[in-house]
Design a protein around this motif. Structure first.
Motif, PDB file in Angstrom:
ATOM      1  N   PHE A 175      51.311  10.044  79.190  1.00  0.00           N
ATOM      2  CA  PHE A 175      51.735   9.094  80.623  1.00  0.00           C
ATOM      3  C   PHE A 175      52.647  10.321  81.141  1.00  0.00           C
ATOM      4  O   PHE A 175      53.463  11.047  80.820  1.00  0.00           O
ATOM      5  CB  PHE A 175      52.946   8.367  80.147  1.00  0.00           C
ATOM      6  N   GLU A 176      52.002  10.415  82.575  1.00  0.00           N
ATOM      7  CA  GLU A 176      52.698  11.368  83.669  1.00  0.00           C
ATOM      8  C   GLU A 176      53.465  10.816  84.574  1.00  0.00           C
ATOM      9  O   GLU A 176      53.288   9.603  84.878  1.00  0.00           O
ATOM     10  CB  GLU A 176      51.495  12.136  84.240  1.00  0.00           C
ATOM     11  N   GLY A 177      54.330  11.578  85.251  1.00  0.00           N
ATOM     12  CA  GLY A 177      55.207  11.058  86.263  1.00  0.00           C
ATOM     13  C   GLY A 177      56.229  10.045  85.814  1.00  0.00           C
ATOM     14  O   GLY A 177      56.755   9.237  86.779  1.00  0.00           O
ATOM     15  N   VAL A 178      56.879  10.206  84.590  1.00  0.00           N
ATOM     16  CA  VAL A 178      57.570   9.154  83.819  1.00  0.00           C
ATOM     17  C   VAL A 178      59.127   9.438  84.469  1.00  0.00           C
ATOM     18  O   VAL A 178      59.518  10.706  84.328  1.00  0.00           O
ATOM     19  CB  VAL A 178      57.371   9.103  82.528  1.00  0.00           C
ATOM     20  N   ASP A 179      59.705   8.090  84.719  1.00  0.00           N
ATOM     21  CA  ASP A 179      61.244   8.191  84.943  1.00  0.00           C
ATOM     22  C   ASP A 179      61.874   8.185  83.568  1.00  0.00           C
ATOM     23  O   ASP A 179      61.989   7.171  82.682  1.00  0.00           O
ATOM     24  CB  ASP A 179      61.599   7.093  85.732  1.00  0.00           C
ATOM     25  N   LEU A 180      62.046   9.469  82.891  1.00  0.00           N
ATOM     26  CA  LEU A 180      62.543   9.614  81.519  1.00  0.00           C
ATOM     27  C   LEU A 180      63.996   8.732  81.337  1.00  0.00           C
ATOM     28  O   LEU A 180      63.936   8.088  80.097  1.00  0.00           O
ATOM     29  CB  LEU A 180      62.751  10.807  81.106  1.00  0.00           C
ATOM     30  N   ALA A 181      64.723   8.656  82.078  1.00  0.00           N
ATOM     31  CA  ALA A 181      66.125   7.858  82.167  1.00  0.00           C
ATOM     32  C   ALA A 181      65.682   6.449  81.880  1.00  0.00           C
ATOM     33  O   ALA A 181      66.495   5.667  81.078  1.00  0.00           O
ATOM     34  CB  ALA A 181      66.879   8.250  83.362  1.00  0.00           C
ATOM     35  N   ALA A 182      64.898   5.752  82.830  1.00  0.00           N
ATOM     36  CA  ALA A 182      64.348   4.357  82.559  1.00  0.00           C
ATOM     37  C   ALA A 182      63.908   4.360  81.366  1.00  0.00           C
ATOM     38  O   ALA A 182      64.161   3.169  80.443  1.00  0.00           O
ATOM     39  CB  ALA A 182      63.703   4.145  83.808  1.00  0.00           C
ATOM     40  N   LEU A 183      63.048   5.148  80.921  1.00  0.00           N
ATOM     41  CA  LEU A 183      62.357   4.914  79.439  1.00  0.00           C
ATOM     42  C   LEU A 183      63.102   4.969  78.436  1.00  0.00           C
ATOM     43  O   LEU A 183      63.122   4.056  77.495  1.00  0.00           O
ATOM     44  CB  LEU A 183      61.189   6.178  79.235  1.00  0.00           C
ATOM     45  N   ILE A 184      63.993   5.620  78.467  1.00  0.00           N
ATOM     46  CA  ILE A 184      65.396   6.038  77.328  1.00  0.00           C
ATOM     47  C   ILE A 184      66.076   4.676  77.264  1.00  0.00           C
ATOM     48  O   ILE A 184      66.447   4.002  76.283  1.00  0.00           O
ATOM     49  CB  ILE A 184      66.086   7.269  77.340  1.00  0.00           C
ATOM     50  N   ALA A 185      66.300   4.209  78.445  1.00  0.00           N
ATOM     51  CA  ALA A 185      66.949   2.921  78.611  1.00  0.00           C
ATOM     52  C   ALA A 185      66.353   1.589  77.743  1.00  0.00           C
ATOM     53  O   ALA A 185      66.952   0.890  77.238  1.00  0.00           O
ATOM     54  CB  ALA A 185      67.351   2.554  79.874  1.00  0.00           C
ATOM     55  N   THR A 186      64.971   1.834  77.618  1.00  0.00           N
ATOM     56  CA  THR A 186      64.223   0.678  77.001  1.00  0.00           C
ATOM     57  C   THR A 186      64.042   0.942  75.504  1.00  0.00           C
ATOM     58  O   THR A 186      63.470   0.024  74.890  1.00  0.00           O
ATOM     59  CB  THR A 186      62.865   0.535  77.500  1.00  0.00           C
ATOM     60  N   ALA A 187      64.547   2.109  74.899  1.00  0.00           N
ATOM     61  CA  ALA A 187      64.210   2.784  73.732  1.00  0.00           C
ATOM     62  C   ALA A 187      64.695   1.668  72.564  1.00  0.00           C
ATOM     63  O   ALA A 187      65.754   1.592  72.564  1.00  0.00           O
ATOM     64  CB  ALA A 187      64.599   4.058  73.556  1.00  0.00           C
ATOM     65  N   GLN A 188      63.695   1.269  71.931  1.00  0.00           N
ATOM     66  CA  GLN A 188      64.254   0.768  70.763  1.00  0.00           C
ATOM     67  C   GLN A 188      64.201   1.231  69.367  1.00  0.00           C
ATOM     68  O   GLN A 188      64.211   0.935  68.245  1.00  0.00           O
ATOM     69  CB  GLN A 188      63.200  -0.867  70.451  1.00  0.00           C
ATOM     70  N   ILE A 189      64.329   2.815  69.430  1.00  0.00           N
ATOM     71  CA  ILE A 189      64.196   3.687  68.511  1.00  0.00           C
ATOM     72  C   ILE A 189      65.230   4.759  69.078  1.00  0.00           C
ATOM     73  O   ILE A 189      65.284   5.017  69.978  1.00  0.00           O
ATOM     74  CB  ILE A 189      63.090   4.469  68.138  1.00  0.00           C
ATOM     75  N   PRO A 190      65.842   5.428  67.989  1.00  0.00           N
ATOM     76  CA  PRO A 190      66.539   6.696  68.475  1.00  0.00           C
ATOM     77  C   PRO A 190      65.839   7.807  69.222  1.00  0.00           C
ATOM     78  O   PRO A 190      64.698   7.746  68.962  1.00  0.00           O
ATOM     79  CB  PRO A 190      66.949   7.297  67.133  1.00  0.00           C
ATOM     80  N   VAL A 191      66.509   8.372  70.121  1.00  0.00           N
ATOM     81  CA  VAL A 191      65.910   9.393  71.022  1.00  0.00           C
ATOM     82  C   VAL A 191      66.718  10.445  70.721  1.00  0.00           C
ATOM     83  O   VAL A 191      68.093  10.626  70.861  1.00  0.00           O
ATOM     84  CB  VAL A 191      66.347   9.308  72.490  1.00  0.00           C
ATOM     85  N   LEU A 192      66.188  11.750  70.004  1.00  0.00           N
ATOM     86  CA  LEU A 192      66.867  12.700  69.585  1.00  0.00           C
ATOM     87  C   LEU A 192      66.466  13.904  70.582  1.00  0.00           C
ATOM     88  O   LEU A 192      65.330  14.334  71.111  1.00  0.00           O
ATOM     89  CB  LEU A 192      66.107  13.408  68.337  1.00  0.00           C
ATOM     90  N   ALA A 193      67.533  14.499  71.024  1.00  0.00           N
ATOM     91  CA  ALA A 193      67.392  15.634  72.197  1.00  0.00           C
ATOM     92  C   ALA A 193      67.737  17.038  71.456  1.00  0.00           C
ATOM     93  O   ALA A 193      68.772  17.203  70.499  1.00  0.00           O
ATOM     94  CB  ALA A 193      68.385  15.643  73.269  1.00  0.00           C
ATOM     95  N   THR A 194      66.843  17.964  71.538  1.00  0.00           N
ATOM     96  CA  THR A 194      67.180  19.522  71.264  1.00  0.00           C
ATOM     97  C   THR A 194      68.155  20.058  72.053  1.00  0.00           C
ATOM     98  O   THR A 194      67.847  20.170  73.167  1.00  0.00           O
ATOM     99  CB  THR A 194      65.843  20.261  70.720  1.00  0.00           C
TER     100      THR A 194
END
Length: 263
Positions: A175-194
């Motif tokens: 998926f390209e051109g994605v608003d990652l902040a909005a995507l993370i807001a919908t996350a039903q799983i943990p999001v791990l940042a390095t």
């Protein structure tokens, strides 16, 4: 079975179109098409994705056993096949000492899911085509199926990224051109940042369930606002004088530690 059509003139409209696709990202976007350069990508596409829009071979490729098999397969499936003199073919290809076979394919159209529910990779402004292709390849090898690229990331379907991906494009959803902040807001799983500033190592973190990995720009890392949205920040411990790992190498370490923990 389709016949092989020979093109010898630089002025041929189809050849001009091919040259545009080979040299211009804008032309590829406008046409919704891209080029797969080389035997391996062509083979992977036929195996995982189906028929190309067009098969293009150099005269030399016709005498190459592996290439000839793929060309015959395309002809049998009714794909338009064209042959070019070697000199003309070289103007389309970025592969040095390649066999002389490329496919024109439709760039897949994808719709971003309503929520992030399965293991995925989120790429914030990744610039280098080689890095992006390597991340895709490692993700595919680790069984991760979804890749989300922010605006400003390298174009995932450019010939350079496709070559570095080695066929991964056809077994993951990109998926390209994605608003990652909005995507993370919908996350039903943990999001791990390095992050090199994190205190918890990936080897201490619980990676046994579904999770999303967030990686950033080669020089600046993940943007600060996205880092704050992540469920957790982790670091890959390393010795020696290097400040950090290349992002593609870091991603591979993370994916395979996740795979180790889930086996």
């Amino acid at each position: 079975m389709s016949q092989m059509k020979s093109i010898t003139s630089d002025a041929n409209p189809l050849y001009k179109e091919l040259k545009q696709l080979a040299t211009s990202a804008q032309a590829r976007r406008k046409a919704g098409r891209t080029l797969l350069d080389g035997i391996h990508l062509a083979e992977a596409y036929l195996q995982h994705a189906g028929k190309p829009a067009l098969c293009v071979a150099s005269e030399t490729a016709l005498g190459h056993d592996e290439a000839a098999v793929l060309i015959r397969q395309c002809q049998a499936e009714g794909v338009q096949c064209i042959v070019l003199p070697d000199g003309q073919y070289r103007a389309l290809s970025q592969v040095e000492h390649g066999v002389g076979l490329l496919f024109v394919i439709e760039t897949p159209k994808t719709t971003v899911p309503a929520a992030l529910t399965q293991s995925a990779v989120l790429l914030d402004n990744l610039q280098d085509p080689g890095n992006l292709g390597s991340v895709l390849r490692s993700a595919a090898a680790a069984g991760i199926k979804q890749i989300y690229c922010s605006e400003g990331s390298a174009s995932a379907w450019s010939p350079k990224v496709l070559r570095a991906g080695m066929g991964a494009h056809f077994i993951v959803d990109i998926f390209e051109g994605v608003d990652l902040a909005a995507l993370i807001a919908t996350a039903q799983i943990p999001v791990l940042a390095t992050s090199s500033y994190a205190t918890q190592s990936i080897y201490q973190a619980d990676l046994s369930g579904s999770l999303a990995w967030l990686f950033g720009h080669e020089g600046q890392g993940v943007a600060e606002d996205l880092l704050q949205l992540a469920s957790q920040q982790v670091v890959i411990p390393h010795r020696g004088q290097m400040e950090s790992l290349n992002v593609a190498a870091a991603a591979a370490v993370c994916f395979f530690e996740q795979l180790r923990q889930t086996k």
